[in-house]
Motif scaffolding. Structure first.
Motif, mmCIF file in Angstrom:
data_model
loop_
_atom_site.group_PDB
_atom_site.id
_atom_site.type_symbol
_atom_site.label_atom_id
_atom_site.label_comp_id
_atom_site.label_asym_id
_atom_site.label_seq_id
_atom_site.Cartn_x
_atom_site.Cartn_y
_atom_site.Cartn_z
ATOM 1 N N GLY A 211 0.701 -1.227 0.188
ATOM 2 C CA GLY A 211 0.076 -0.072 -0.096
ATOM 3 C C GLY A 211 0.905 1.336 0.019
ATOM 4 O O GLY A 211 0.078 2.400 -0.113
ATOM 5 N N LYS A 212 2.194 1.158 -0.150
ATOM 6 C CA LYS A 212 3.038 2.381 0.064
ATOM 7 C C LYS A 212 3.597 2.661 -1.376
ATOM 8 O O LYS A 212 4.102 1.659 -2.008
ATOM 9 C CB LYS A 212 4.077 1.944 1.103
ATOM 10 C CG LYS A 212 5.078 3.384 1.034
ATOM 11 C CD LYS A 212 6.292 3.253 2.199
ATOM 12 C CE LYS A 212 7.286 4.307 2.190
ATOM 13 N NZ LYS A 212 8.243 4.045 2.919
ATOM 14 N N ALA A 213 3.380 3.890 -1.924
ATOM 15 C CA ALA A 213 3.948 4.242 -3.192
ATOM 16 C C ALA A 213 5.441 4.354 -3.026
ATOM 17 O O ALA A 213 5.862 5.059 -2.054
ATOM 18 C CB ALA A 213 3.295 5.510 -3.671
ATOM 19 N N LEU A 214 6.079 3.742 -4.152
ATOM 20 C CA LEU A 214 7.444 3.788 -4.179
ATOM 21 C C LEU A 214 7.795 5.266 -5.260
ATOM 22 O O LEU A 214 6.855 5.429 -5.966
ATOM 23 C CB LEU A 214 8.083 2.763 -4.991
ATOM 24 C CG LEU A 214 8.087 1.283 -3.789
ATOM 25 C CD1 LEU A 214 8.684 0.190 -4.515
ATOM 26 C CD2 LEU A 214 8.451 1.570 -2.333
ATOM 27 N N ASP A 215 8.957 5.818 -4.908
ATOM 28 C CA ASP A 215 9.322 6.833 -5.682
ATOM 29 C C ASP A 215 9.618 6.296 -7.093
ATOM 30 O O ASP A 215 10.638 5.931 -7.544
ATOM 31 C CB ASP A 215 10.351 7.869 -5.198
ATOM 32 C CG ASP A 215 10.930 8.995 -5.743
ATOM 33 O OD1 ASP A 215 10.319 9.241 -6.783
ATOM 34 O OD2 ASP A 215 11.503 9.586 -5.255
ATOM 35 N N TYR A 216 8.860 6.871 -8.098
ATOM 36 C CA TYR A 216 9.102 6.294 -9.555
ATOM 37 C C TYR A 216 10.261 7.119 -10.435
ATOM 38 O O TYR A 216 10.667 6.859 -11.540
ATOM 39 C CB TYR A 216 7.886 6.515 -10.320
ATOM 40 C CG TYR A 216 7.074 7.693 -10.456
ATOM 41 C CD1 TYR A 216 7.468 8.814 -10.828
ATOM 42 C CD2 TYR A 216 5.837 7.723 -9.570
ATOM 43 C CE1 TYR A 216 6.577 10.044 -10.817
ATOM 44 C CE2 TYR A 216 5.268 8.917 -9.339
ATOM 45 C CZ TYR A 216 5.395 9.994 -10.257
ATOM 46 O OH TYR A 216 4.635 11.232 -10.262
ATOM 47 N N LEU A 217 10.841 8.157 -9.454
ATOM 48 C CA LEU A 217 11.741 9.103 -10.259
ATOM 49 C C LEU A 217 13.134 8.932 -9.895
ATOM 50 O O LEU A 217 14.306 9.164 -10.492
ATOM 51 C CB LEU A 217 11.619 10.451 -10.205
ATOM 52 C CG LEU A 217 10.184 11.126 -10.707
ATOM 53 C CD1 LEU A 217 10.130 12.468 -10.418
ATOM 54 C CD2 LEU A 217 10.651 10.974 -12.347
#
Length: 365
Positions: free
Chosen positions: A345-351
């Motif tokens: 459920g935690k978003a990872l940094d896509y940049l």
């Protein structure tokens, strides 16, 4: 008898002209199709054969931050065929437990969804497709413009989280478009304003966040920033507009295109359709080659990118404040262009390319 014939004649004239005897006026077909005269300095009636590119494109993603996770979920933009691009020979492979291709519904953005349950090895996926892309040339603008807008198109007049259409944004837009009555004239004025007053900022991560209120003051950013401002200003003065998110095929015959993500914009001209614009690429040229507005190269690029989009561009989708399908847990997505991953459920940094790594490679066909 003569008087009776006169009354009858008057009644017939009133009915034929659409005047109701009971106080309601019937809107004629001619009124609903009314138009206004339009002109543009970017107009061109030249018949040009659109250029084309064909390539095999492959996305590869590995999720490093998976240890101890109960569920890893990934969404990838899934380009589809349209009038200007043909997507064929799709290949999908990886060690995922489940996958599917879904639409977000209203915006019709397509996505490849995969998930891993209690992964014991690095979650990975490879997604490939062949693309044949044609140059878009929409510069033969008609002499007049319809005034009515399709109800579905009116959605592209609405604000979103970072794309405001009131306050300082609207005030700025009204000054820019002062005296302009057509969508074409207003769009041209907004485009010119950005080219003449904004700058490209290479220090911005990725394509930028597109926070319009902040950008009104800084007047600098990357492609998503510049075209978010374009969209906001256009919508503020009644012109439907949208960002288009995608990726560009480099000029070479093969190689790495991981850093080639790109956002353009489109405005809608009633009776003519969607028209591409790319003020960002004009600003990029000026920065890269240290050129001024009066340089012939800049003049050519400025003219080209109002109504034209190169054959190198692969479209993914549009929209802001995105709810993916299946829905993500970490809140709405600013825009959907990069791979998006959630771990429990935690978003990872896509940049950052830290928690998960991805590459995009291509080869000319």
């Amino acid at each position: 008898m003569v008087r009776g014939k006169y009354v009858l004649a008057v009644l017939l004239v009133m009915l034929m002209s659409g005047i109701s005897l009971f106080g309601c006026t019937r809107v004629s077909k001619q009124t609903s199709q009314s138009s206004i005269d339009v002109k543009s300095k970017y107009f061109s009636s030249e018949k040009v054969m659109p250029k084309a590119r064909r390539a095999r494109v492959t996305f590869r993603v590995d999720v490093g931050s998976f240890k101890g996770a109960k569920k890893v979920r990934m969404w990838l933009p899934y380009p589809v065929s349209n009038k200007h691009q043909a997507i064929t020979n799709v290949g999908i492979s990886g060690n995922y437990a489940n996958s599917g291709i879904y639409s977000d519904g209203k915006l019709k953005n397509m996505m490849l969804y995969t998930e891993w349950t209690n992964p014991q090895v690095v979650p990975d996926i490879s997604f490939s497709f062949d693309v044949k892309r044609s140059e878009i040339i929409k510069k033969d603008f008609p002499d007049s413009e319809e005034t009515s807008i399709d109800p579905d198109i009116k959605d592209y007049l609405m604000p979103s989280g970072l794309v405001s259409t009131d306050g300082a944004v609207k005030e700025t837009a009204e000054k820019i478009a002062e005296g302009k009555t057509s969508a074409l004239a207003k769009s041209e004025a907004v485009y010119d304003y950005l080219v003449e007053n904004y700058k490209r900022d290479d220090t911005v991560k990725g394509c930028g966040q597109g926070d319009v209120c902040g950008l009104l003051n800084s007047k600098k950013g990357k492609c998503a920033d510049i075209h978010s401002v374009y969209v906001a200003l256009s919508r503020s003065v009644g012109v439907p507009a949208r960002e288009i998110f995608g990726i560009r095929i480099p000029k070479e015959s093969e190689g790495d295109m991981t850093k080639a993500y790109h956002c353009i914009a489109e405005f809608y001209m009633p009776g003519y359709g969607w028209v591409p614009v790319d003020a960002s690429d004009v600003l990029k040229l000026m920065l890269k080659e240290n050129l001024k507005l009066d340089d012939p190269k800049v003049k050519d690029a400025r003219s080209y990118f109002f109504g034209t989009q190169t054959a190198n561009y692969v479209e993914f989708g549009t929209g802001r404040d995105i709810t993916l399908n299946p829905p993500q847990e970490a809140g709405k997505l600013n825009y959907f262009m990069y791979p998006y991953v959630e771990v429990d459920g935690k978003a990872l940094d896509y940049l950052s390319q830290k928690d998960f790594k991805y590459t995009v490679i291509y080869k000319e066909l």
